[in-house]
Design an enzyme around this catalytic site. Structure first.
Site, PDB file in Angstrom:
ATOM      1  N   GLU A  32      -0.335  -8.766  -1.135  1.00  0.00           N
ATOM      2  CA  GLU A  32      -1.064  -8.292  -0.001  1.00  0.00           C
ATOM      3  C   GLU A  32      -2.056  -7.518  -0.325  1.00  0.00           C
ATOM      4  OE1 GLU A  32       0.930  -5.036   2.752  1.00  0.00           O
ATOM      5  OE2 GLU A  32       1.737  -6.937   3.693  1.00  0.00           O
ATOM      6  N   ARG A  37       2.778   8.349   9.082  1.00  0.00           N
ATOM      7  CA  ARG A  37       2.740   9.837   8.744  1.00  0.00           C
ATOM      8  C   ARG A  37       1.346  10.359   9.622  1.00  0.00           C
ATOM      9  NH1 ARG A  37       4.211  12.120   3.546  1.00  0.00           N
ATOM     10  NH2 ARG A  37       5.798  10.552   2.816  1.00  0.00           N
ATOM     11  N   ASP A  62       0.682  -1.224  -0.064  1.00  0.00           N
ATOM     12  CA  ASP A  62      -0.174   0.010   0.078  1.00  0.00           C
ATOM     13  C   ASP A  62       0.843   1.302  -0.129  1.00  0.00           C
ATOM     14  OD1 ASP A  62       1.249  -0.011   2.461  1.00  0.00           O
ATOM     15  OD2 ASP A  62      -0.653  -0.840   3.611  1.00  0.00           O
ATOM     16  N   HIS A 105      13.715   5.310  12.429  1.00  0.00           N
ATOM     17  CA  HIS A 105      13.396   5.397  10.718  1.00  0.00           C
ATOM     18  C   HIS A 105      14.254   6.544  10.220  1.00  0.00           C
ATOM     19  CE1 HIS A 105      10.860   6.233   7.155  1.00  0.00           C
ATOM     20  NE2 HIS A 105      10.254   5.134   7.630  1.00  0.00           N
ATOM     21  N   HIS A 143       6.922   5.290  12.903  1.00  0.00           N
ATOM     22  CA  HIS A 143       6.901   6.096  11.320  1.00  0.00           C
ATOM     23  C   HIS A 143       5.841   6.725  10.763  1.00  0.00           C
ATOM     24  CE1 HIS A 143       5.492   3.462   8.395  1.00  0.00           C
ATOM     25  NE2 HIS A 143       6.104   2.363   9.357  1.00  0.00           N
ATOM     26  N   GLU A 168      -2.205   4.977   3.248  1.00  0.00           N
ATOM     27  CA  GLU A 168      -1.936   3.667   2.609  1.00  0.00           C
ATOM     28  C   GLU A 168      -3.643   3.010   2.659  1.00  0.00           C
ATOM     29  OE1 GLU A 168      -0.381   5.016   5.131  1.00  0.00           O
ATOM     30  OE2 GLU A 168       1.642   4.549   4.710  1.00  0.00           O
TER      31      GLU A 168
HETATM   32  C1  UD1 Z   1       6.492   5.163   3.458  1.00  0.00           C
HETATM   33  C2  UD1 Z   1       5.237   4.420   3.056  1.00  0.00           C
HETATM   34  C3  UD1 Z   1       4.713   3.911   4.166  1.00  0.00           C
HETATM   35  C4  UD1 Z   1       5.494   2.705   4.784  1.00  0.00           C
HETATM   36  C5  UD1 Z   1       7.009   3.162   4.931  1.00  0.00           C
HETATM   37  C6  UD1 Z   1       7.864   2.191   5.434  1.00  0.00           C
HETATM   38  C7  UD1 Z   1       4.112   5.979   1.420  1.00  0.00           C
HETATM   39  C8  UD1 Z   1       3.034   7.038   1.233  1.00  0.00           C
HETATM   40  N1  UD1 Z   1       4.298   5.509   2.474  1.00  0.00           N
HETATM   41  O1  UD1 Z   1       6.580   6.052   4.508  1.00  0.00           O
HETATM   42  O2  UD1 Z   1       3.589   3.293   3.792  1.00  0.00           O
HETATM   43  O3  UD1 Z   1       4.953   2.272   5.911  1.00  0.00           O
HETATM   44  O4  UD1 Z   1       7.336   4.115   3.908  1.00  0.00           O
HETATM   45  O5  UD1 Z   1       9.120   2.626   6.253  1.00  0.00           O
HETATM   46  O6  UD1 Z   1       4.484   5.403   0.454  1.00  0.00           O
HETATM   47  N2  UD1 Z   1      14.314   8.557   4.168  1.00  0.00           N
HETATM   48  C9  UD1 Z   1      15.558   8.708   3.731  1.00  0.00           C
HETATM   49  N3  UD1 Z   1      16.300   7.459   3.369  1.00  0.00           N
HETATM   50  C10 UD1 Z   1      15.366   6.165   3.526  1.00  0.00           C
HETATM   51  C11 UD1 Z   1      14.140   6.214   3.740  1.00  0.00           C
HETATM   52  C12 UD1 Z   1      13.560   7.703   3.973  1.00  0.00           C
HETATM   53  O7  UD1 Z   1      16.287   9.621   3.755  1.00  0.00           O
HETATM   54  O8  UD1 Z   1      16.065   5.241   3.212  1.00  0.00           O
HETATM   55  C13 UD1 Z   1      13.589   9.943   4.509  1.00  0.00           C
HETATM   56  C14 UD1 Z   1      13.542  11.192   3.247  1.00  0.00           C
HETATM   57  O9  UD1 Z   1      13.880  12.151   3.848  1.00  0.00           O
HETATM   58  C15 UD1 Z   1      12.021  11.053   2.944  1.00  0.00           C
HETATM   59  C16 UD1 Z   1      11.609  10.501   4.138  1.00  0.00           C
HETATM   60  O10 UD1 Z   1      12.239   9.640   4.990  1.00  0.00           O
HETATM   61  O11 UD1 Z   1      11.338  12.156   2.430  1.00  0.00           O
HETATM   62  C17 UD1 Z   1      10.146   9.994   4.163  1.00  0.00           C
HETATM   63  O12 UD1 Z   1      10.191   8.733   3.249  1.00  0.00           O
HETATM   64  P1  UD1 Z   1       8.970   8.609   2.430  1.00  0.00           P
HETATM   65  O13 UD1 Z   1       8.992   7.267   1.739  1.00  0.00           O
HETATM   66  O14 UD1 Z   1       8.147   9.497   1.901  1.00  0.00           O
HETATM   67  O15 UD1 Z   1       7.803   8.240   3.747  1.00  0.00           O
HETATM   68  P2  UD1 Z   1       7.886   7.048   4.687  1.00  0.00           P
HETATM   69  O16 UD1 Z   1       7.008   7.849   5.968  1.00  0.00           O
HETATM   70  O17 UD1 Z   1       9.020   6.393   4.888  1.00  0.00           O
HETATM   71  N1  UDP Z   2      12.760  -3.365  10.138  1.00  0.00           N
HETATM   72  C1  UDP Z   2      14.046  -3.495  10.009  1.00  0.00           C
HETATM   73  N2  UDP Z   2      14.786  -2.783  10.590  1.00  0.00           N
HETATM   74  C2  UDP Z   2      14.347  -1.685  11.600  1.00  0.00           C
HETATM   75  C3  UDP Z   2      12.827  -1.931  11.783  1.00  0.00           C
HETATM   76  C4  UDP Z   2      12.222  -2.471  10.937  1.00  0.00           C
HETATM   77  O1  UDP Z   2      14.389  -4.461   9.165  1.00  0.00           O
HETATM   78  O2  UDP Z   2      15.331  -1.193  12.207  1.00  0.00           O
HETATM   79  C5  UDP Z   2      11.759  -4.384   9.335  1.00  0.00           C
HETATM   80  C6  UDP Z   2      10.635  -5.087   9.912  1.00  0.00           C
HETATM   81  O3  UDP Z   2      11.040  -6.433  10.521  1.00  0.00           O
HETATM   82  C7  UDP Z   2       9.411  -5.056   9.261  1.00  0.00           C
HETATM   83  C8  UDP Z   2       9.647  -3.917   8.421  1.00  0.00           C
HETATM   84  O4  UDP Z   2      11.114  -3.502   8.394  1.00  0.00           O
HETATM   85  O5  UDP Z   2       9.638  -6.327   8.120  1.00  0.00           O
HETATM   86  C9  UDP Z   2       8.668  -2.965   8.600  1.00  0.00           C
HETATM   87  O6  UDP Z   2       8.922  -1.694   8.113  1.00  0.00           O
HETATM   88  P1  UDP Z   2       8.419  -0.359   8.489  1.00  0.00           P
HETATM   89  O7  UDP Z   2       7.912  -0.339   9.659  1.00  0.00           O
HETATM   90  O8  UDP Z   2       9.523   0.754   7.893  1.00  0.00           O
HETATM   91  O9  UDP Z   2       6.968  -0.262   7.424  1.00  0.00           O
HETATM   92  P2  UDP Z   2       5.521  -0.583   7.546  1.00  0.00           P
HETATM   93  O10 UDP Z   2       5.734  -2.271   7.702  1.00  0.00           O
HETATM   94  O11 UDP Z   2       4.908  -0.106   8.382  1.00  0.00           O
HETATM   95  O12 UDP Z   2       5.122  -0.518   6.104  1.00  0.00           O
END
Ligand code: UD1
Ligand code: UDP
Length: 380
Positions: free
Chosen positions: A118, A211, A96, A242, A209, A132
């Protein structure tokens, strides 16, 4: 050979797609063209490295502070050209995220069948989790094959009018990934965690994490963690933070410097699953963690008001507690202090999968594309 294109961009998609990629690679009916958007960077690369996945294409779309529309438009623009050039027979998207929905729309617009892994999770609240719940509903509209992890998610799809013939209950591939990883006793890179592992101390593992929790709610989470840490110095809180700076700025100030709080960078998946198996209690707003922790018999307190993963709540290992600071302190403290209550939540259940979801995914894709039969479904 049929050309199949898995598309993913964030950490959880990569973890859940890894078993699927590996199963397609191992099947000589398919050529697997792995495409990542780079919605996440470090957190995506970390997973691909662990599972030995080398993407064929990387759109590298990440921008600091990216908006949802940035992710959507940059993904669709990049994929549109790629899909025209690669002409896959089908794409696979997972879950999602905005990468996932953008991938589904881009393929649909090019007339390419979309396989949705999923599928069918529903909180029944369009604004929570945001975005999501909307993302997965949009993907459902354009998908040709819906791979539901459980019978509950299948029922959600049928209630929205999806044909039963287009749904296969596979289980969730996160359990495939977990089972392939958790028994390996992978060493922690950080010596502080290795020391903690052998200390026998009680551990509260925390991830956050979402939103919709960013801002006040997340500052409250930080304050709650500080109170829990100060009230029980023998307890250790582990928080792999995160990468999102918005999350760090909200949660970390209240807990930085506390001696029984360990804040780390995102842990590589193998290290995280080991920490999960060492933890006493898990406090999270993550989707994937809600699915993994019950398999390991860990009580999970979910900092959300609803969940699209009700199965483990029904089984009794997961409890929804919302984001109120007082409630987080109360519920967490009770789990650590009331042994009977702890035992009532600490039973291992496997409502989300049996480790065979990826092979069912390949079989269902083969049937969709006319080169095979689906296998027996996962019974949840
Ligand atoms: C995204 C997904 C969410 C998922 C989550 C898992 C959407 C809208 N959201 O949210 O569904 O649960 O990932 O973690 O698709 N950033 C980095 N490096 C990284 C990752 C993130 O710098 O490797 C920072 C960046 O500044 C980025 C911010 O995190 O702008 C947010 O990342 P983003 O993918 O937009 O949203 P998440 O909250 O991570
Ligand atoms: N996870 C990981 N390292 C971490 C935290 C989480 O590998 O430091 C894994 C966790 O086991 C799970 C996935 O990341 O499989 C969950 O990711 P996240 O919480 O970012 O996203 P969501 O599942 O909420 O979309």
């Amino acid at each position: 050979m049929l050309r199949i294109m898995p598309i993913f961009g964030t950490r959880p998609e990569a973890i859940k797609m890894a078993p699927i990629v590996s199963a397609f690679h191992a099947d000589d009916r398919f050529e697997c063209i792995v495409t990542v958007t780079g919605q996440h960077r470090e957190m995506l690369d970390q997973v691909n490295e662990l599972f030995g996945i080398v993407p064929n294409h990387d759109l590298n779309i990440l921008q600091p502070g990216q908006t949802l529309s940035d992710i959507l438009t940059r993904t669709i623009n990049g994929l549109d050209r790629l899909l025209a050039a690669e002409k896959p027979d089908a794409v696979v998207v997972q879950g999602d995220t905005t990468t996932s929905t953008a991938g589904a729309i881009a393929a649909f617009y090019r007339g390419i069948p979309v396989i949705h892994a999923e599928a069918g999770l529903r909180s029944h609240n369009l604004h929570s989790p945001f975005p999501e719940e909307a993302n997965r509903k949009i993907t459902t509209q354009v998908a040709s094959l819906h791979l539901a992890p459980t019978s509950t998610s299948k029922a959600n799809l049928q209630a929205e009018g999806v044909n039963e013939a287009d749904i296969v209950v596979t289980g969730n591939t996160v359990i495939d990934a977990l089972l392939a990883t958790v028994g390996k006793e992978i060493a922690f890179t950080d010596p502080v965690l290795e020391e903690l592992a052998s200390s026998g101390k009680r551990i509260l593992l925390v991830t956050t994490h979402r939103r919709e929790n960013q801002g006040d709610a997340m500052r409250g989470v930080g304050r709650a963690l500080a109170r829990i840490a100060k009230s029980d110095p023998e307890l250790v809180i582990v928080l792999p933070a995160h990468k999102n700076p918005v999350v760090r700025e909200a949660v970390l100030p209240a807990i930085e410097g506390l001696t029984n709080v360990i804040i780390t960078e995102p842990l590589a998946y193998g290290e995280f699953t080991r920490m999960l198996s060492l933890a006493t209690v898990v406090l999270t707003d993550s989707g994937g963690v809600q699915e993994e922790a019950p398999s390991l018999g860990k009580p999970v307190l979910v900092m959300r008001d609803n969940t699209e993963r009700p199965e483990a709540v029904v089984a009794g290992t997961v409890k929804l507690i919302g984001t109120d600071e007082e409630r987080i302190v109360e519920e967490t403290t009770r789990l650590f202090q009331d042994a009977e209550y702890f035992e009532s939540m600490a039973s291992a259940v496997n409502p989300y999968g049996d480790g065979l979801a990826a092979s069912r995914t390949v079989a269902a894709a083969a049937q969709l594309l006319g080169v095979g039969q689906r296998t027996q479904e996962f019974i949840s």
